[in-house]
Motif scaffolding. Structure first.
Motif, short mmCIF file in Angstrom:
data_model
loop_
_atom_site.label_atom_id
_atom_site.label_comp_id
_atom_site.label_asym_id
_atom_site.label_seq_id
_atom_site.Cartn_x
_atom_site.Cartn_y
_atom_site.Cartn_z
N THR A 19 5.11 3.85 -10.70
CA THR A 19 4.50 4.81 -9.78
C THR A 19 3.26 4.23 -9.13
O THR A 19 3.05 4.37 -7.92
CB THR A 19 4.16 6.11 -10.51
N GLN A 20 2.42 3.56 -9.93
CA GLN A 20 1.21 2.96 -9.37
C GLN A 20 1.55 1.86 -8.36
O GLN A 20 0.88 1.73 -7.33
CB GLN A 20 0.33 2.40 -10.49
N ALA A 21 2.59 1.09 -8.64
CA ALA A 21 3.00 0.04 -7.70
C ALA A 21 3.50 0.65 -6.39
O ALA A 21 3.16 0.16 -5.31
CB ALA A 21 4.09 -0.83 -8.33
N ILE A 22 4.28 1.71 -6.48
CA ILE A 22 4.77 2.37 -5.27
C ILE A 22 3.60 2.92 -4.46
O ILE A 22 3.55 2.78 -3.23
CB ILE A 22 5.78 3.48 -5.63
N ASP A 48 0.11 2.82 0.20
CA ASP A 48 -1.26 2.80 0.72
C ASP A 48 -1.45 1.64 1.69
O ASP A 48 -2.07 1.80 2.74
CB ASP A 48 -2.28 2.70 -0.42
N GLU A 49 -0.90 0.49 1.34
CA GLU A 49 -1.01 -0.67 2.22
C GLU A 49 -0.27 -0.44 3.54
O GLU A 49 -0.77 -0.80 4.61
CB GLU A 49 -0.49 -1.93 1.53
N LEU A 50 0.90 0.17 3.47
CA LEU A 50 1.63 0.49 4.70
C LEU A 50 0.87 1.48 5.57
O LEU A 50 0.84 1.35 6.80
CB LEU A 50 3.02 1.04 4.37
N LEU A 51 0.23 2.46 4.95
CA LEU A 51 -0.56 3.42 5.71
C LEU A 51 -1.77 2.75 6.36
O LEU A 51 -2.13 3.06 7.50
CB LEU A 51 -1.02 4.57 4.80
N ARG A 52 -2.40 1.82 5.64
CA ARG A 52 -3.54 1.10 6.22
C ARG A 52 -3.10 0.21 7.38
O ARG A 52 -3.79 0.07 8.37
CB ARG A 52 -4.24 0.27 5.15
N ALA A 53 -1.92 -0.41 7.24
CA ALA A 53 -1.44 -1.33 8.26
C ALA A 53 -0.99 -0.61 9.53
O ALA A 53 -1.08 -1.16 10.62
CB ALA A 53 -0.29 -2.17 7.71
N ASN A 54 -0.52 0.62 9.38
CA ASN A 54 -0.04 1.38 10.53
C ASN A 54 -1.20 2.22 11.06
O ASN A 54 -1.59 3.21 10.47
CB ASN A 54 1.13 2.27 10.10
N GLY A 55 -1.72 1.83 12.19
CA GLY A 55 -2.86 2.53 12.77
C GLY A 55 -2.54 3.95 13.21
O GLY A 55 -3.43 4.77 13.40
N GLU A 56 -1.27 4.28 13.39
CA GLU A 56 -0.89 5.61 13.84
C GLU A 56 -0.69 6.60 12.70
O GLU A 56 -0.41 7.76 12.93
CB GLU A 56 0.39 5.52 14.66
N LEU A 93 -2.17 11.70 5.03
CA LEU A 93 -1.16 11.07 4.18
C LEU A 93 -1.79 10.27 3.05
O LEU A 93 -1.22 10.19 1.96
CB LEU A 93 -0.27 10.14 5.02
N ALA A 94 -2.94 9.69 3.29
CA ALA A 94 -3.58 8.85 2.28
C ALA A 94 -3.99 9.66 1.05
O ALA A 94 -4.04 9.12 -0.06
CB ALA A 94 -4.80 8.16 2.87
#
Length: 91
Positions: free
Chosen positions: A52-55, A60-68, A73-74
């Motif tokens: 769960t922590q890995a997911i 979180d990284e995908l949310l940071r990378a996607n500026g939109e 969501l975070a």
């Protein structure tokens, strides 16, 4: 999630040692099975917590990378399950 912590296994070990010290006669095959079941549950809990922590880290990284991505969501993982379902059906 205290069962996912490494010291939880140590707590079980202390419990077994105290059991053996104070009531050695009742520590039979049933007691061994109980301790084995508890230990397996701890290992399973730790494995699930790690996954769960890995997911969460990946998301979180995908949310940071996607500026939109929406800021809400975070922090979605801090909400109750019913609130998350309501969010999912709304969006």
């Amino acid at each position: 999630m205290w069962l996912a912590r490494p010291w939880a296994v140590a707590v079980v070990g202390v419990y077994v040692v105290l059991w053996l010290i104070f009531d050695r006669e009742s520590f039979n095959w049933h007691a061994v099975a109980t301790v084995a079941t508890l230990t397996m549950a701890l290992f399973i809990q730790r494995s699930e917590h790690r996954d769960t922590q890995a997911i969460h880290a990946k998301l979180d990284e995908l949310l940071r990378a996607n500026g939109e991505a929406k800021d809400e969501l975070a922090k979605l993982d801090e909400k109750e399950p019913e609130q998350i379902e309501a969010f999912r059906t709304k969006h």
